[in-house]
Write an enzyme that holds these catalytic residues in place. Sequence first.
Site, PDB file in Angstrom:
ATOM      1  N   TYR A 172       0.828  -1.208   0.000  1.00 22.17           N
ATOM      2  CA  TYR A 172       0.000   0.000   0.000  1.00 22.17           C
ATOM      3  C   TYR A 172       0.866   1.264   0.000  1.00 22.17           C
ATOM      4  O   TYR A 172       1.831   1.368   0.759  1.00 22.17           O
ATOM      5  CB  TYR A 172      -0.921   0.053   1.235  1.00 22.17           C
ATOM      6  CG  TYR A 172      -2.033  -0.982   1.257  1.00 22.17           C
ATOM      7  CD1 TYR A 172      -2.289  -1.815   0.178  1.00 22.17           C
ATOM      8  CD2 TYR A 172      -2.839  -1.119   2.384  1.00 22.17           C
ATOM      9  CE1 TYR A 172      -3.306  -2.755   0.213  1.00 22.17           C
ATOM     10  CE2 TYR A 172      -3.869  -2.057   2.428  1.00 22.17           C
ATOM     11  CZ  TYR A 172      -4.083  -2.881   1.333  1.00 22.17           C
ATOM     12  OH  TYR A 172      -5.092  -3.805   1.392  1.00 22.17           O
TER      13      TYR A 172
ATOM     14  N   HIS B 141      -1.800 -12.358   1.261  1.00 18.92           N
ATOM     15  CA  HIS B 141      -2.461 -11.270   0.527  1.00 18.92           C
ATOM     16  C   HIS B 141      -2.960 -11.690  -0.865  1.00 18.92           C
ATOM     17  O   HIS B 141      -2.216 -12.268  -1.647  1.00 18.92           O
ATOM     18  CB  HIS B 141      -1.454 -10.110   0.383  1.00 18.92           C
ATOM     19  CG  HIS B 141      -2.077  -8.807   0.018  1.00 18.92           C
ATOM     20  ND1 HIS B 141      -1.367  -7.630   0.026  1.00 18.92           N
ATOM     21  CD2 HIS B 141      -3.335  -8.463  -0.354  1.00 18.92           C
ATOM     22  CE1 HIS B 141      -2.164  -6.643  -0.328  1.00 18.92           C
ATOM     23  NE2 HIS B 141      -3.359  -7.128  -0.569  1.00 18.92           N
TER      24      HIS B 141
END
Length: 370
Positions: free
Chosen positions: A56, A116
């Site tokens: 991110y 993820h």
Amino acid sequence: MNYRKFGNVVNEISALGFGAMRLPVEDNHINEKEAIKMIRHAIDAGVNYVDTAYPYHQGESEIVVGKALKDGYREKTYLATKCPVWEINKEEDFERLLDEQLDKLQVEKIDFYLLHALDKDRFENKIKKFNLIKHMEEAREAGKISYIGFSFHDELPVFKEIIDYYENWDFCQIQFNYINTDYQAGLEGLKYAYEKGIGVIIMEPLLGGKLANPYENVASVLSKEKSPVEWALDYIWNHKEVALLLSGMSTMEQVEQNLLYASRSSVGMLSEENIAMLKKAKEVFDTKALVRCTKCEYCLPCPAGINIPEVFEVYNKSAVLGEEKAKELYEELEIKASECMSCRHCEGECPQHIIISEVMKDVSEALQTA
Ligand code: SF4
Ligand code: SF4
């Protein structure tokens, strides 16, 4: 704040979680001061789940979240981050990456650690191949993480396969909203996990912002009694199978708004009519959406310099605003879809599995004037 049961692991989790993937940005970097203020304000108001991930904000998010959780805030919230499984090319990579994340976050332990963005390929070629579940368990034994989970972007059968592969998943994270009821894990996947006692976190509650400012014809179906955002979030909270939803907040105003909505939320809060209205809104949406892009930006940077989500946004608008208006917006784009070299670097990164290079050709055909 309202608190809900989170699978078999936590009895009181806040209905709203703070997603740190769309933090405020200034000069291409996170506006740290503002981001920290927002995260702390949410925690002060009762949010007890903060979610970040290795990629991110090009790696900046974990660092800023770590700073936000100083001064006593770490003790007030659960912390979640995710193992970037695509970076793992040998078994030892798992621990190296986890240690790097603990270091960036400046914490001793991560409460919720997720593999993820799993899909079939990553499940076979990363999770199974490099024994990542065993490594997750070892990390837990070593006291580096507390709970083991995964986030998911693929079709329902793959979701069930992953759920059934390991008996001790504590939790999982799926994309779900009133549009994506039958997409990816969807409603059936949500119930499947819940029935097995696995806590479910919802991401993309607003479909990358599309449900905050819905197309005019979708908005016209929604009653004015609540804002489009509140309808979208309430749809999710209405389900008893949902533990919490994550909102990627970018402004203090959004934080305040979401806190208010969360404080009014409860299981079973929507009437039959409300649900029928949202179903109707989905039908309208489905006839208009051309590309399912959620603007996550995982596909960037593109070597040709194309701002892929921006191009797709204009394309989607053509179905609503009409071709002429969309062509005008398209003209304003600095780098057009026609610059796509079909290198397909972007496609492996897209959690929505959009065949980007093909859609670029469609966009170019539909909107290119010269
Ligand atoms: S396929 Fe096209 S859009 Fe995707 S990275 Fe390559 S040039 Fe960019
Ligand atoms: S094209 Fe895919 S990866 Fe790129 S922003 Fe959209 S959803 Fe995300």
